[in-house]
Scaffold this active site. Structure first.
Site, PDB file in Angstrom:
ATOM      1  N   HIS A 188       0.706  35.774   2.134  1.00 23.54           N
ATOM      2  CA  HIS A 188       0.572  36.239   3.361  1.00 23.54           C
ATOM      3  C   HIS A 188       2.240  35.680   4.020  1.00 23.54           C
ATOM      4  O   HIS A 188       2.806  36.691   5.042  1.00 23.54           O
ATOM      5  CB  HIS A 188       0.387  35.981   4.269  1.00 23.54           C
ATOM      6  CG  HIS A 188      -1.430  37.041   4.023  1.00 23.54           C
ATOM      7  ND1 HIS A 188      -2.199  36.419   3.365  1.00 23.54           N
ATOM      8  CD2 HIS A 188      -1.978  37.863   4.557  1.00 23.54           C
ATOM      9  CE1 HIS A 188      -3.131  37.230   3.808  1.00 23.54           C
ATOM     10  NE2 HIS A 188      -2.802  38.480   4.069  1.00 23.54           N
ATOM     11  N   TYR A 256       3.031  38.172   7.315  1.00 22.78           N
ATOM     12  CA  TYR A 256       4.133  38.661   6.656  1.00 22.78           C
ATOM     13  C   TYR A 256       5.588  38.903   6.914  1.00 22.78           C
ATOM     14  O   TYR A 256       5.317  38.212   8.386  1.00 22.78           O
ATOM     15  CB  TYR A 256       3.460  40.166   6.714  1.00 22.78           C
ATOM     16  CG  TYR A 256       2.011  40.759   6.103  1.00 22.78           C
ATOM     17  CD1 TYR A 256       1.978  40.791   4.775  1.00 22.78           C
ATOM     18  CD2 TYR A 256       0.427  40.984   6.838  1.00 22.78           C
ATOM     19  CE1 TYR A 256       0.355  40.875   4.243  1.00 22.78           C
ATOM     20  CE2 TYR A 256      -0.028  40.954   6.421  1.00 22.78           C
ATOM     21  CZ  TYR A 256      -0.975  41.020   5.022  1.00 22.78           C
ATOM     22  OH  TYR A 256      -1.473  41.648   4.702  1.00 22.78           O
TER      23      TYR A 256
END
Length: 558
Positions: A188, A256
């Site tokens: 991520h 992210y």
């Protein structure tokens, strides 16, 4: 550890409890103020009594886990709770507040394979773990710079000089907490790379919800995942990738990474402010600065009107479409407090469209209507919906911004249904959206092999510019036996200025049973000058750089 105190146990009124001072707060005072706050807001917030009901039933999680989740819900939703909790937490460790060993939930690291499958030679990275990803690449003064998630998810960076064909690096640019101490490898927080106006490189990496010791997240109501902190590092010298320093200017809870550098040199960093049930935000680094400003909330998750255990949230994807505009596409994601995740479609639906005008900091929909932030599910459906896949029963597994197609605003979405998963396009014209269209370029290009036979299963074509001409391309296609082929091609007709018709020159590599991901490296004009390729086959995963018709191996990587 403290005992549970629910609103029914309070003897004083909610208003009197909330008026108590918050400095040097005792556990008893904290619990009473917390319960009074819950009683006050439960009248209008259906999630609070629903969460308490799940806690009492120990539904899915233990009472301590639900206590932790309820505290985070209060902390992210109600600012008045934050000084109460902060005062109580002062001088207390996480495990002094919650009797939890949450680390075990993310520490189940699978055993490494005994034997790694063979993949093509010519790579520039070490063997990688985690999800397939090509990293983040820039083309600056004749060099390709590539930042990627390397050993133990730490960020690494290398550069390739396209003039003399030499590599520099890779160098470790920072320390990620994402997959350390026996945790599962997590992708991520893969790095995002930018360079500011004075030549300093910036890498953002490593986040999936923060660490337990960081406490509760002030801009989300979802519990920290403890997958790792989001961090920002900058090169200590301009145009130098050998030394790095950390900047403490972004939320450690973020997940992210996506960045856009605008025409004036400002850098925008888009991220989710925590785990699933979190808002999406952007940070801006002004040209000439080395640090990001405070975050701006783009979206806000909302408890579902149908079931207060469900939460309506989003996944967004930004892309720069001009020197002053960033296009943002996004999908609707239904999450829940029980943390059930459907592995078939992951509850991802619809396609939404809006743009950020960086000259005034405002978001606009396709009709030019100025949007009020943050965007909720209700606002998104009313003002930004481009494709209602919920109505068609189709999953939108991902979205992607597209530049205007023949003057029409456009977006891409990954459609998924019984027996298919493919990218399609939706465009806007005459006041309405049309979905289900083929992706741009897929019908226009033709490729023939060395014998003149047309290749039908073309996956991607990347025309490459050299010395001002676009005579060569990298072609990715599927062979007759299902194998993936990466090949060099040349333009058939020199008068074909659009680069639509190609003939294979030579095959670079053929791979069976592998996952291949590609990312073009573009210059300031937007022309592709190189291609980063990830080839993954079971436990084998490497990065490759395609330049001038072939892979360019880094001799330091064995």
């Amino acid at each position: 550890m403290h005992t549970f105190l629910t609103p029914a146990l309070i003897t004083l009124s909610a208003s009197s409890m909330l008026a108590l001072p918050c400095s040097a707060i005792s556990e008893e005072d904290y619990l009473q103020q917390r319960a009074a706050l819950i009683e006050k807001h439960s009248k209008d917030d259906a999630a609070l009594p629903a969460l308490h009901k799940l806690m009492e039933a120990e539904d899915t999680f233990t009472k301590e886990q639900w206590l932790f989740k309820i505290d985070q819900y209060l902390y992210g939703n109600y600012k008045e709770f934050q000084p109460i909790y902060d005062s109580y937490r002062e001088d207390r460790d996480f495990n002094e507040i919650y009797d939890l060993d949450l680390e075990t939930a993310i520490a189940a690291k699978p055993a490494p394979p005994q034997k790694y499958p063979e993949i093509p030679q010519g790579y520039f990275s070490e063997n990688l773990n985690g999800n397939t990803n090509t990293g983040s690449a820039l083309f600056v003064d004749g060099k390709v710079y590539i930042a990627y998630q390397g050993h133990l998810t730490d960020p690494y960076i290398a550069s390739y000089d396209t003039q003399n064909g030499t590599w520099d690096g890779p160098y470790k640019a920072g320390h990620s907490t994402l997959s350390k101490n026996g945790r599962q490898v997590d992708s991520h927080g893969r790095p995002s790379l930018e360079i500011n106006g004075d030549g300093h490189f910036h890498i953002i990496f490593g986040g999936h919800g923060g660490e337990w010791v960081d406490g509760l997240n002030p801009i989300s109501f979802d519990t920290p995942h403890a997958g790792g902190r989001m961090l920002h590092v900058a090169s200590t010298k301009p145009y130098d990738i050998t030394g790095w320093e950390q900047k403490d200017d972004i939320s450690p809870y973020a997940s992210y990474t996506a960045t856009c550098k605008m025409g004036n040199g400002d850098i925008y960093f888009f991220t989710r402010a925590g785990t699933h049930k979190s808002p999406w935000v952007y940070y801006r680094m002004k040209s000439g600065s080395q640090s990001f400003e405070a975050p701006v909330k783009i979206t806000w998750p909302t408890v579902s009107e149908g079931d207060p255990i469900d939460v309506d949230t989003f996944y967004i994807k930004p892309a720069k479409i001009s020197d002053t505009e960033i296009l943002v596409t996004f999908l609707w994601h239904v999450c829940n407090f029980r943390e059930y995740h459907n592995k078939e479609h992951y509850s991802r639906t619809n396609t939404y469209y809006m743009r950020l005008d960086t000259t005034d900091g405002s978001f606009y929909n396709v009709e030019g209507r100025k949007l009020e932030l943050p965007i909720t599910k209700k606002k998104a459906d009313k003002y930004t919906l481009a494709y209602n896949s919920e109505a068609t029963g189709e999953t939108c597994f991902g979205t992607r911004p597209l530049s205007n197609q023949n003057g029409r605003p456009a977006a891409a979405y990954e459609a998924k249904g019984p027996g298919y998963r493919e990218w399609r396009m939706v465009t806007y014209e005459d006041g309405k959206w049309t979905h289900g269209l083929p992706m741009p370029g897929t019908e226009e290009h033709t490729v023939v092999d060395t014998k003149g036979k047309r290749i039908k299963s073309i996956r991607e074509i990347f025309p490459m510019k050299k010395d001002g001409r676009t005579d060569k391309a990298a072609v990715v296609y599927r062979g007759s036996k299902g194998e993936t082929v990466i090949a060099a091609a040349k333009r058939i007709n020199k008068k074909d200025s659009e680069g639509q018709h190609w003939k294979l020159k030579k095959q670079q590599t053929t791979v069976s049973g592998a996952r291949i991901q590609t990312q073009p490296v573009r210059d300031e004009s937007g022309d592709a000058v190189a291609l980063v390729v990830n080839i993954r086959k079971a436990g084998s995963q490497r990065l490759y750089l395609w330049h001038d018709g072939q892979f360019r191996a880094n001799p330091t990587q064995k």
